[in-house]
Design an enzyme around this catalytic site. Structure first.
Site, PDB file in Angstrom:
ATOM      1  N   ASP A  46     -11.335  -1.278  -4.259  1.00 51.07           N
ATOM      2  CA  ASP A  46      -9.830  -1.545  -4.307  1.00 51.07           C
ATOM      3  C   ASP A  46      -9.604  -2.756  -3.824  1.00 51.07           C
ATOM      4  O   ASP A  46      -9.970  -3.059  -2.771  1.00 51.07           O
ATOM      5  CB  ASP A  46      -9.107  -0.411  -3.883  1.00 51.07           C
ATOM      6  CG  ASP A  46      -7.754  -0.303  -4.263  1.00 51.07           C
ATOM      7  OD1 ASP A  46      -7.449  -0.852  -5.392  1.00 51.07           O
ATOM      8  OD2 ASP A  46      -6.802  -0.027  -3.358  1.00 51.07           O
ATOM      9  N   HIS A  47      -9.186  -3.878  -4.896  1.00 50.81           N
ATOM     10  CA  HIS A  47      -8.644  -4.975  -3.944  1.00 50.81           C
ATOM     11  C   HIS A  47      -9.561  -5.837  -3.457  1.00 50.81           C
ATOM     12  O   HIS A  47      -9.395  -6.188  -1.975  1.00 50.81           O
ATOM     13  CB  HIS A  47      -7.259  -4.849  -3.088  1.00 50.81           C
ATOM     14  CG  HIS A  47      -6.122  -4.487  -3.967  1.00 50.81           C
ATOM     15  ND1 HIS A  47      -5.254  -5.181  -4.662  1.00 50.81           N
ATOM     16  CD2 HIS A  47      -5.552  -3.199  -3.880  1.00 50.81           C
ATOM     17  CE1 HIS A  47      -4.376  -4.477  -5.102  1.00 50.81           C
ATOM     18  NE2 HIS A  47      -4.435  -3.363  -4.891  1.00 50.81           N
ATOM     19  N   GLU A  65      -6.948  -8.656 -11.853  1.00 47.80           N
ATOM     20  CA  GLU A  65      -5.390  -8.376 -11.833  1.00 47.80           C
ATOM     21  C   GLU A  65      -4.616  -9.938 -12.158  1.00 47.80           C
ATOM     22  O   GLU A  65      -4.988 -10.976 -11.829  1.00 47.80           O
ATOM     23  CB  GLU A  65      -5.001  -8.302 -10.412  1.00 47.80           C
ATOM     24  CG  GLU A  65      -3.489  -8.000 -10.288  1.00 47.80           C
ATOM     25  CD  GLU A  65      -3.195  -7.273  -8.888  1.00 47.80           C
ATOM     26  OE1 GLU A  65      -3.838  -6.292  -8.531  1.00 47.80           O
ATOM     27  OE2 GLU A  65      -1.880  -7.509  -8.493  1.00 47.80           O
ATOM     28  N   HIS A  72       3.183  -1.761  -3.831  1.00 50.97           N
ATOM     29  CA  HIS A  72       2.441  -1.062  -2.657  1.00 50.97           C
ATOM     30  C   HIS A  72       3.358  -0.397  -1.660  1.00 50.97           C
ATOM     31  O   HIS A  72       4.267  -0.966  -1.369  1.00 50.97           O
ATOM     32  CB  HIS A  72       1.508  -1.798  -2.321  1.00 50.97           C
ATOM     33  CG  HIS A  72       0.189  -2.205  -3.067  1.00 50.97           C
ATOM     34  ND1 HIS A  72       0.114  -3.386  -3.442  1.00 50.97           N
ATOM     35  CD2 HIS A  72      -0.744  -1.309  -3.888  1.00 50.97           C
ATOM     36  CE1 HIS A  72      -0.926  -3.421  -4.436  1.00 50.97           C
ATOM     37  NE2 HIS A  72      -1.475  -2.111  -4.538  1.00 50.97           N
ATOM     38  N   HIS A  78      -1.147  -0.413 -10.627  1.00 44.54           N
ATOM     39  CA  HIS A  78      -1.083  -0.209  -8.926  1.00 44.54           C
ATOM     40  C   HIS A  78       0.230   0.264  -8.285  1.00 44.54           C
ATOM     41  O   HIS A  78       1.062   0.363  -9.151  1.00 44.54           O
ATOM     42  CB  HIS A  78      -1.564  -1.499  -8.114  1.00 44.54           C
ATOM     43  CG  HIS A  78      -3.142  -1.950  -8.343  1.00 44.54           C
ATOM     44  ND1 HIS A  78      -3.863  -1.833  -7.213  1.00 44.54           N
ATOM     45  CD2 HIS A  78      -3.746  -2.034  -9.293  1.00 44.54           C
ATOM     46  CE1 HIS A  78      -5.041  -2.108  -7.767  1.00 44.54           C
ATOM     47  NE2 HIS A  78      -5.034  -2.335  -9.154  1.00 44.54           N
ATOM     48  N   GLY A  79       0.253   0.519  -7.118  1.00 43.79           N
ATOM     49  CA  GLY A  79       1.597   0.928  -6.338  1.00 43.79           C
ATOM     50  C   GLY A  79       2.024   1.933  -7.266  1.00 43.79           C
ATOM     51  O   GLY A  79       3.479   2.068  -7.313  1.00 43.79           O
ATOM     52  N   ALA A  80       1.491   3.147  -7.368  1.00 48.46           N
ATOM     53  CA  ALA A  80       1.886   3.983  -8.556  1.00 48.46           C
ATOM     54  C   ALA A  80       2.132   5.457  -7.908  1.00 48.46           C
ATOM     55  O   ALA A  80       2.302   6.416  -8.412  1.00 48.46           O
ATOM     56  CB  ALA A  80       0.973   4.092  -9.632  1.00 48.46           C
ATOM     57  N   SER A  81       2.314   5.490  -6.538  1.00 48.96           N
ATOM     58  CA  SER A  81       2.689   6.933  -5.829  1.00 48.96           C
ATOM     59  C   SER A  81       4.171   7.147  -6.221  1.00 48.96           C
ATOM     60  O   SER A  81       4.991   6.271  -6.162  1.00 48.96           O
ATOM     61  CB  SER A  81       2.610   6.480  -4.150  1.00 48.96           C
ATOM     62  OG  SER A  81       1.150   6.765  -3.876  1.00 48.96           O
ATOM     63  N   ILE A  86      -3.249   5.536  -6.492  1.00 47.29           N
ATOM     64  CA  ILE A  86      -2.249   6.451  -5.708  1.00 47.29           C
ATOM     65  C   ILE A  86      -3.088   6.404  -4.368  1.00 47.29           C
ATOM     66  O   ILE A  86      -4.246   7.109  -4.104  1.00 47.29           O
ATOM     67  CB  ILE A  86      -2.315   8.059  -6.343  1.00 47.29           C
ATOM     68  CG1 ILE A  86      -1.487   7.938  -7.572  1.00 47.29           C
ATOM     69  CG2 ILE A  86      -1.424   8.965  -5.176  1.00 47.29           C
ATOM     70  CD1 ILE A  86      -1.476   9.248  -8.199  1.00 47.29           C
TER      71      ILE A  86
HETATM   72  P1  13P Z   1       0.686   3.179  -3.612  1.00 45.38           P
HETATM   73  O1  13P Z   1       0.901   2.373  -2.218  1.00 45.38           O
HETATM   74  O2  13P Z   1       1.760   3.216  -4.330  1.00 45.38           O
HETATM   75  O3  13P Z   1      -0.067   4.619  -3.376  1.00 45.38           O
HETATM   76  O4  13P Z   1      -0.624   2.179  -4.465  1.00 45.38           O
HETATM   77  C1  13P Z   1      -1.924   2.246  -4.203  1.00 45.38           C
HETATM   78  C2  13P Z   1      -2.522   1.386  -4.785  1.00 45.38           C
HETATM   79  O5  13P Z   1      -2.318   0.530  -5.722  1.00 45.38           O
HETATM   80  C3  13P Z   1      -3.787   0.945  -4.312  1.00 45.38           C
HETATM   81  O6  13P Z   1      -4.661   0.008  -4.854  1.00 45.38           O
HETATM   82  O1  G3H Z   2      -3.414  -0.943  -2.305  1.00 45.87           O
HETATM   83  C1  G3H Z   2      -3.778  -0.973  -1.320  1.00 45.87           C
HETATM   84  C2  G3H Z   2      -4.230   0.450  -0.909  1.00 45.87           C
HETATM   85  O2  G3H Z   2      -2.871   1.446  -0.665  1.00 45.87           O
HETATM   86  C3  G3H Z   2      -5.311   0.545   0.400  1.00 45.87           C
HETATM   87  O3  G3H Z   2      -4.509   0.468   1.560  1.00 45.87           O
HETATM   88  O4  G3H Z   2      -5.646  -1.611   2.358  1.00 45.87           O
HETATM   89  O5  G3H Z   2      -4.458  -0.336   3.849  1.00 45.87           O
HETATM   90  O6  G3H Z   2      -6.618   0.822   2.957  1.00 45.87           O
HETATM   91  P1  G3H Z   2      -5.510  -0.114   2.806  1.00 45.87           P
HETATM   92 ZN    ZN Z   3      -3.136  -1.549  -5.155  1.00 43.97          ZN
END
Ligand code: 13P
Ligand code: G3H
Ligand code: ZN
Length: 309
Positions: free
Chosen positions: A82-83, A134, A180, A211-214, A255
């Protein structure tokens, strides 16, 4: 079953109008909670690891925990970075057994984003690994990087065809108003579905990532506030918006914050009710159960990816 890539998953998700959950993992209880939920719901799964997770838990520990989950569940699971912020971390994960990586060049200029994304795609595809790129920039906090609202930017639909064609990415993360963390909207939640529609029109059949979909599940926030926490104004993406995105071109929904909230709320409640406990199993077990229940709810009621294997 060995780890898989997301190629087949996304194809079926796009055609079926649902999305795959991509959950961030940092330790054994989180991996167990998510994978037990997916097993019971017969849901394909993406487990994703951030740079921070690799720093915290160590690449090998996370890989081996996910391999244990494969043995225990026999699910199709993608292990995804991720990222990824540069070529080096993407290469380390490709060489280290991941089946998918994200190169997040969204902080760079369009040309530089294309250059580093292309470099990762060439290496990844040579090794049978898929790549998420992205375009656009989400607000919020990831690790030590905080992107303010002013610095954030919606994806420009007129750039997506060129970006995908010149980089060769397998999926594309876009910015349509999510962010996020646990504080996503100041007022009414609003997503730019018009931008998603235009991107979908320009890239027919191409998998889009949100992303950021919680949802920043309100019950967990209430629990945290009740048991000594302090999260005023926490707010996530309403579930109906996520369902709408999943029915469109969005095939992967990220999430993380909801996992953190489930775990923290449950542990806070546990200690309020059992102040004398000191065996980690006593509070990690209910935390794992809360994650499992929350992920089941997402799979069945939000993502729609239950019974898809
Ligand atoms: P949330 O912070 O909304 O859970 O997003 C997570 C995310 O995008 C991880 O890449
Ligand atoms: O998008 C980011 C995720 O929530 C991961 O978070 O880099 O703190 O592990 P983190
Ligand atoms: Zn993300």
């Amino acid at each position: 079953m060995p780890l898989v890539t997301s190629t087949e998953m996304f194809k079926k998700a796009y055609e079926g109008g649902y999305a795959i959950g991509a959950f961030n993992v940092n330790n054994m209880e989180i991996i167990q909670g998510i994978t037990e939920a997916a097993k019971e719901e017969r849901a394909p799964l993406i487990l994703q690891v951030s740079a921070g997770a690799r720093k915290y838990a160590n690449h090998t520990y996370l890989l081996k925990l996910v391999e244990a989950a494969l043995i225990e569940t026999d699910l199709p699971i993608v292990l995804h970075l991720d990222h990824g912020e540069d070529f080096e971390i993407c290469k380390a994960c490709i060489d280290g057994g991941f089946t998918s990586v994200m190169i997040d060049g969204s902080k760079h200029s369009f040309e530089e984003n294309i250059r580093i994304t292309r470099q990762v795609v060439e290496y990844a595809h040579d090794h049978g690994v898929v790549v998420e790129g992205e375009l656009g920039r989400l607000a919020g906090v990831e690790d030590d990087v905080k992107v303010s609202e002013e610095e954030s930017a919606y994806t420009r639909p007129e750039e997506v065809e060129e970006f995908v064609a010149r980089t060769g990415v397998d999926s594309l993360a876009i910015a349509i108003g999510t962010s996020h963390g646990a504080y996503k909207f100041k007022g009414e939640p609003r997503l730019r579905f018009d931008i998603l529609e235009e991107i979908q029109r320009r890239l027919p059949g191409f998998p889009i990532v949100l992303h950021g979909a919680s949802s920043v599940v309100p019950e967990f926030v209430e629990m945290i506030n009740k048991y000594g926490g302090n999260m005023p104004g926490a707010q996530g993406v309403p579930e109906e918006m996520l369902r709408k995105a999943a029915s469109m071109a969005v095939c992967k929904i990220n999430i993380d914050s909801d996992l953190r909230l489930a775990m923290t709320a449950t542990i806070r409640k546990h200690f309020a009710e059992h102040p004398g406990d000191f065996d980690p199993r006593q509070y990690l077990k209910p935390a794992r159960e809360a994650i499992k229940a929350m992920v089941k709810h997402k799979i069945v009621n939000v993502l729609g990816c239950n019974n898809k294997i």
